[in-house]
Design a protein around this motif. Structure first.
Motif, short mmCIF file in Angstrom:
data_model
loop_
_atom_site.label_atom_id
_atom_site.label_comp_id
_atom_site.label_asym_id
_atom_site.label_seq_id
_atom_site.Cartn_x
_atom_site.Cartn_y
_atom_site.Cartn_z
N ARG A 24 16.60 -50.67 19.79
CA ARG A 24 17.11 -49.39 19.74
C ARG A 24 17.81 -48.99 20.91
NH1 ARG A 24 11.70 -48.79 17.83
NH2 ARG A 24 10.99 -47.59 19.34
N THR A 25 17.22 -49.30 22.27
CA THR A 25 18.00 -48.97 23.46
C THR A 25 19.46 -49.46 23.63
OG1 THR A 25 15.84 -48.60 24.71
CG2 THR A 25 17.70 -49.00 25.86
N MET A 39 9.76 -54.10 14.01
CA MET A 39 11.24 -55.04 14.11
C MET A 39 11.91 -54.57 12.83
SD MET A 39 11.16 -56.65 16.93
CE MET A 39 12.37 -57.72 16.49
N THR A 40 11.26 -54.35 11.80
CA THR A 40 11.80 -54.13 10.39
C THR A 40 12.73 -52.90 10.76
OG1 THR A 40 10.08 -55.23 9.04
CG2 THR A 40 11.39 -53.61 7.97
N ILE A 41 12.18 -52.04 11.42
CA ILE A 41 12.94 -50.46 11.48
C ILE A 41 14.19 -50.90 12.38
CG2 ILE A 41 12.91 -48.44 12.17
CD1 ILE A 41 10.28 -48.01 11.01
N ALA A 42 13.90 -51.54 13.44
CA ALA A 42 14.93 -51.98 14.49
C ALA A 42 16.16 -52.59 13.79
CB ALA A 42 14.60 -52.87 15.58
N MET A 43 15.77 -53.57 12.77
CA MET A 43 16.93 -54.36 12.02
C MET A 43 17.42 -53.37 11.11
SD MET A 43 16.89 -57.35 13.14
CE MET A 43 16.61 -56.61 14.77
N LEU A 44 16.95 -52.30 10.50
CA LEU A 44 17.47 -51.36 9.75
C LEU A 44 18.66 -50.52 10.42
CD1 LEU A 44 17.64 -49.72 6.90
CD2 LEU A 44 15.90 -48.26 8.07
N MET A 45 18.16 -50.36 11.76
CA MET A 45 19.22 -49.63 12.60
C MET A 45 20.54 -50.43 12.77
SD MET A 45 17.65 -46.72 12.93
CE MET A 45 16.70 -46.55 11.37
N GLN A 46 20.04 -51.67 13.10
CA GLN A 46 21.05 -52.72 13.36
C GLN A 46 22.00 -52.78 12.21
OE1 GLN A 46 20.42 -57.07 14.10
NE2 GLN A 46 20.61 -56.11 16.29
N ASN A 47 21.53 -52.96 10.95
CA ASN A 47 22.33 -53.07 9.84
C ASN A 47 23.06 -51.69 9.80
OD1 ASN A 47 21.77 -55.71 9.02
ND2 ASN A 47 20.03 -54.98 7.53
N ALA A 48 22.59 -50.34 9.92
CA ALA A 48 23.31 -49.26 9.66
C ALA A 48 24.38 -49.26 10.79
CB ALA A 48 22.29 -48.12 9.81
N VAL A 49 24.09 -49.55 11.92
CA VAL A 49 25.54 -49.61 12.90
C VAL A 49 26.60 -50.69 12.29
CG1 VAL A 49 26.00 -50.28 15.22
CG2 VAL A 49 23.97 -48.96 14.64
N LEU A 50 26.16 -51.87 11.90
CA LEU A 50 26.95 -53.13 11.54
C LEU A 50 27.69 -52.37 10.38
CD1 LEU A 50 25.23 -56.21 11.26
CD2 LEU A 50 27.09 -55.88 12.44
N ALA A 51 27.29 -51.67 9.34
CA ALA A 51 27.97 -51.00 8.24
C ALA A 51 28.83 -49.99 8.83
CB ALA A 51 26.83 -50.38 7.32
N TYR A 52 28.53 -49.06 9.65
CA TYR A 52 29.40 -48.14 10.32
C TYR A 52 30.58 -48.89 10.82
CZ TYR A 52 30.65 -45.11 14.05
OH TYR A 52 31.27 -44.28 15.23
N LYS A 53 30.26 -50.02 11.78
CA LYS A 53 31.46 -50.46 12.47
C LYS A 53 32.47 -51.07 11.46
CE LYS A 53 30.10 -53.23 15.84
NZ LYS A 53 29.15 -54.08 16.72
N ALA A 54 31.85 -51.72 10.16
CA ALA A 54 32.68 -52.35 9.31
C ALA A 54 33.67 -51.17 8.48
CB ALA A 54 32.08 -52.81 8.41
#
Ligand code: NDP
Length: 286
Positions: free
Chosen positions: A14-15, A267-282
Motif C-alpha cells: 500500500r505504501t 494481501m487480498t485487499i492490497a492486490m485489489l488496490m494494485q488492480n485498481a491502479v493498473l486499471a487506472y494506468k491503462a
C-alpha cells in the motif's frame, strides 16, 4: 519457522502504491477511482467493504460507494453496473459477494467491463489467466503468489497441493502455480471434497494451500515437515477469526506459514488496490 506476515507485506504494498498514485494523480488530472457495490446488510461483507474503502483512502484511490437495499432487483443492479461501466471517473468496479438470494451474481459479474473488472472474476479475465495472458488476476490467489514472491519462496519444481477448487480462490491459484515462471512451475494437485485420501495428498506437498472454509480442517499429520503452508480460510468461530489450518500445532513443523488473521486477508485487499491502479494506468495511458 518463517511467519509469512501478510499484514506487514500488505502495508508495504500500500505504501508503494501510495507513492505511485501520488506521482500519477497530478499528471493525469484525476485520482484512480474504484466503485464499490454492496447489496444488503451482510455483516461480514460490511466489514470487508469498510476495509477496502479504508485502503483506498490510504493509497489515494477515490472510492465511490454504492450501498443498495436487500430488495434490489437484478435489473436495477445491472443498470448500476452499466452506468459505472460508462463512467470515466471509475476505473474499477467491485461487486461485494455474496449478493442476497434472488440476485444472479454470475450474470452481474459478466456485465462488468473486463477492463474495469478489478476482482478478476469476469470469464474474459479468467480465460486470460488460464492462457497466461495479461489481465486482472483474482485478488486472493494473486495475494498468495505475491506473498510467496516477497518472501522469496519459489514453488518452482516443487509439489504444490491446493485444497479447494472455487472459482475465486482454489482454481485460479492452481493455475497461477502451474504457469511457467520463477514463481510458478510447480507440479500442482487440486483437491476438493471428492478427493480420496486427502491427508495423503497433503502430506506430499512442499507447498500446501488451504482454501476450504472449515476451521482447523488441516491438521499436523497432514503436513510434511518443512512445508510452506498458506492458509486462505477465514472462518468465524465464537466471534474469533480462524483459518482452515490448525496453526498452533502445524507451526512447530512447517517451514513457513501464514497466520489468520494477518495473512492472506490483507494481501487480498492490497492486490485489489494494485488492480485498481493498473486499471487506472491503462485508462489514462500511463
Ligand atoms: P467455497 O466454499 O467456494 O469452496 C470451498 C472448497 O473447499 C470447495 O472446492 C470444496 O470442494 C472444498 N471442500 C469443502 N469441504 C471439503 C472437504 N471436506 N474436503 C476437501 N475439500 C473440501 O469457498 P471459497 O473458495 O470461496 O473460500 C474458501 C475459504 O477461503 C473460506 O474460508 C473463505 O472465507 C476464505 N476466503 C478468504 C479470502 C481472503 O481474503 N483471505 C477471500 C476469499 C475466501 P467441492 O468443490 O467438492 O465442494
Amino acid at each position: 519457522m518463517i511467519l509469512l506476515d501478510g499484514k506487514a507485506t500488505a502495508q508495504s504494498i500500500r505504501t508503494e502504491l501510495k507513492a505511485e498514485v501520488a506521482g500519477l494523480t497530478p499528471r493525469h488530472g484525476r485520482a484512480p477511482g474504484l466503485a464499490v457495490i454492496l447489496v444488503g446488510e451482510d455483516p461480514a461483507s460490511q466489514v470487508y467493504v469498510r476495509n477496502k474503502e479504508r485502503a483506498c483512502a490510504e493509497v489515494g484511490i477515490a472510492s465511490f460507494p454504492h450501498r443498495l437495499p436487500d430488495d434490489t432487483t437484478q435489473q436495477d443492479l445491472e443498470a448500476l453496473i452499466a452506468r459505472l461501466n460508462a463512467d470515466e471517473a471509475v476505473d474499477g468496479i467491485l461487486l461485494q459477494l455474496p449478493v442476497p438470494k434472488g440476485l444472479d451474481s454470475r450474470r452481474c459479474l459478466e456485465r462488468i467491463r473486463p477492463d474495469k473488472d478489478v476482482d478478476g472474476f469476469h470469464p474474459e479475465n479468467m480465460g486470460r489467466l488460464a492462457q497466461g495472458l495479461p489481465g486482472f488476476a483474482p485478488c486472493t490467489p494473486a495475494g498468495v503468489m505475491e506473498l510467496l514472491r516477497r518472501y522469496g519462496l519459489s514453488p518452482r519444481g516443487k509439489r504444490a497441493v491446493v485444497v479447494g477448487r472455487s472459482n475465486i480462490v482454489g482454481r485460479p491459484l492452481s493455475i497461477m502455480l502451474s504457469q511457467p515462471g520463477e514463481y510458478g512451475d510447480a507440479t500442482v494437485t487440486l483437491c476438493h471434497s471428492r478427493t480420496p485420501d486427502l491427508a495423503e495428498q497433503c502430506r506430499q506437498a512442499d507447498f500446501l494451500f488451504a482454501a476450504i472454509g472449515r476451521p482447523k480442517f488441516i491438521t499436523c499429520d497432514m503436513v510434511k515437515p518443512g512445508a510452506v503452508v498458506v492458509d486462505v480460510g477465514i472462518n468465524r468461530v465464537d466471534d474469533c477469526l480462524m483459518g482452515d489450518c490448525d496453526f498452533e500445532c502445524i507451526c512447530s513443523s512447517a517451514g513457513a506459514m501464514t497466520p489468520v488473521p494477518g495473512g492472506i486477508g490483507p494481501m487480498t485487499i492490497a492486490m485489489l488496490m494494485q488492480n485498481a491502479v493498473l486499471a487506472y494506468k491503462a485508462h489514462v495511458g500511463a
